[in-house]
Design a protein around this motif. Structure first.
Motif, mmCIF file in Angstrom:
data_model
loop_
_atom_site.group_PDB
_atom_site.id
_atom_site.type_symbol
_atom_site.label_atom_id
_atom_site.label_comp_id
_atom_site.label_asym_id
_atom_site.label_seq_id
_atom_site.Cartn_x
_atom_site.Cartn_y
_atom_site.Cartn_z
ATOM 1 N N SER A 104 -0.192 -4.270 3.737
ATOM 2 C CA SER A 104 -1.291 -4.764 2.908
ATOM 3 C C SER A 104 -2.586 -4.596 3.698
ATOM 4 O O SER A 104 -2.552 -4.334 4.914
ATOM 5 C CB SER A 104 -1.089 -6.239 2.549
ATOM 6 O OG SER A 104 -1.314 -7.068 3.673
ATOM 7 N N GLU A 105 -3.705 -4.771 3.039
ATOM 8 C CA GLU A 105 -4.987 -4.682 3.750
ATOM 9 C C GLU A 105 -5.047 -5.713 4.875
ATOM 10 O O GLU A 105 -5.684 -5.475 5.900
ATOM 11 C CB GLU A 105 -6.153 -4.869 2.781
ATOM 12 C CG GLU A 105 -7.494 -4.639 3.460
ATOM 13 C CD GLU A 105 -8.681 -4.801 2.540
ATOM 14 O OE1 GLU A 105 -9.605 -3.968 2.637
ATOM 15 O OE2 GLU A 105 -8.692 -5.768 1.742
ATOM 16 N N ALA A 124 -5.495 6.006 4.869
ATOM 17 C CA ALA A 124 -6.956 5.892 4.755
ATOM 18 C C ALA A 124 -7.470 4.715 5.586
ATOM 19 O O ALA A 124 -8.484 4.835 6.286
ATOM 20 C CB ALA A 124 -7.366 5.745 3.292
ATOM 21 N N LEU A 125 -6.787 3.591 5.519
ATOM 22 C CA LEU A 125 -7.193 2.429 6.323
ATOM 23 C C LEU A 125 -6.905 2.653 7.803
ATOM 24 O O LEU A 125 -7.692 2.242 8.669
ATOM 25 C CB LEU A 125 -6.494 1.168 5.821
ATOM 26 C CG LEU A 125 -6.969 0.647 4.472
ATOM 27 C CD1 LEU A 125 -6.016 -0.424 3.930
ATOM 28 C CD2 LEU A 125 -8.380 0.100 4.571
ATOM 29 N N LEU A 141 0.834 -1.195 0.000
ATOM 30 C CA LEU A 141 0.000 0.000 0.000
ATOM 31 C C LEU A 141 0.874 1.251 0.000
ATOM 32 O O LEU A 141 1.951 1.270 0.603
ATOM 33 C CB LEU A 141 -0.885 0.023 1.246
ATOM 34 C CG LEU A 141 -1.912 -1.104 1.388
ATOM 35 C CD1 LEU A 141 -2.599 -1.014 2.741
ATOM 36 C CD2 LEU A 141 -2.919 -1.069 0.259
ATOM 37 N N THR A 142 0.400 2.276 -0.662
ATOM 38 C CA THR A 142 1.078 3.568 -0.596
ATOM 39 C C THR A 142 0.803 4.183 0.774
ATOM 40 O O THR A 142 -0.096 3.745 1.504
ATOM 41 C CB THR A 142 0.558 4.529 -1.678
ATOM 42 O OG1 THR A 142 -0.825 4.815 -1.408
ATOM 43 C CG2 THR A 142 0.711 3.945 -3.080
ATOM 44 N N GLU A 154 -0.626 6.956 1.362
ATOM 45 C CA GLU A 154 -1.989 7.489 1.332
ATOM 46 C C GLU A 154 -3.026 6.382 1.549
ATOM 47 O O GLU A 154 -3.991 6.565 2.284
ATOM 48 C CB GLU A 154 -2.252 8.226 0.011
ATOM 49 C CG GLU A 154 -1.434 9.493 -0.171
ATOM 50 C CD GLU A 154 0.045 9.231 -0.513
ATOM 51 O OE1 GLU A 154 0.389 8.145 -1.056
ATOM 52 O OE2 GLU A 154 0.865 10.115 -0.213
ATOM 53 N N GLU A 155 -2.835 5.244 0.895
ATOM 54 C CA GLU A 155 -3.756 4.115 1.079
ATOM 55 C C GLU A 155 -3.707 3.609 2.521
ATOM 56 O O GLU A 155 -4.741 3.319 3.122
ATOM 57 C CB GLU A 155 -3.402 2.982 0.117
ATOM 58 C CG GLU A 155 -3.670 3.310 -1.343
ATOM 59 C CD GLU A 155 -3.027 2.316 -2.302
ATOM 60 O OE1 GLU A 155 -3.606 2.123 -3.400
ATOM 61 O OE2 GLU A 155 -1.962 1.732 -1.991
#
Length: 121
Positions: free
Chosen positions: A95-96, A26-27, A19-20, A22-23
């Motif tokens: 990662s998510e 957000a999470l 993930l960046t 920014e991503e």
């Protein structure tokens, strides 16, 4: 409670981009008291407890979540505290899956009325 608790981790053996920042940010906004490191490749959260028994009960619950999700944190355990760190080592970053597990760990300590019916493990 975060919608992340409703998700399941996906197998990650590499070949996926981390993930960046920014991503990840957000999470991260869906979690409580977790911090990203400077390079956004790892997140951590310290937990405090009243005694060793409570600390170890928490560690065992985290181990169960890790086993169920097949995604494991790094833990630093002391008498009345535990530092939980997540990073998806196979991709060298976040990662998510890291956020899903963090949300499920947070749900362990949420008020009772929100945990049983809303956290799918």
């Amino acid at each position: 409670m975060s919608e992340l608790t409703q998700k399941r981790c996906k197998p990650c053996e590499g070949g996926v981009k981390p993930l960046t920042r920014e991503e990840a940010q957000a999470l991260l906004s869906q979690l409580k008291d977790w911090q990203l490191n400077e390079t956004a490749t790892e997140m951590s959260r310290p937990y405090k407890f009243q005694n060793y028994y409570e600390t170890m009960a928490f560690v065992n619950a985290v181990a169960w979540i890790a086993h169920q999700e097949d995604h494991h944190p790094d833990l630093e355990v002391a008498y009345n505290r535990c530092l939980v760190r997540y990073s998806t080592h196979a991709i060298g970053g976040m990662s998510e899956n890291d956020f899903i597990c963090a949300a499920k760990i947070d749900a362990l300590l949420a008020p009772p009325e929100t945990t049983a019916a809303t956290c799918k493990i």
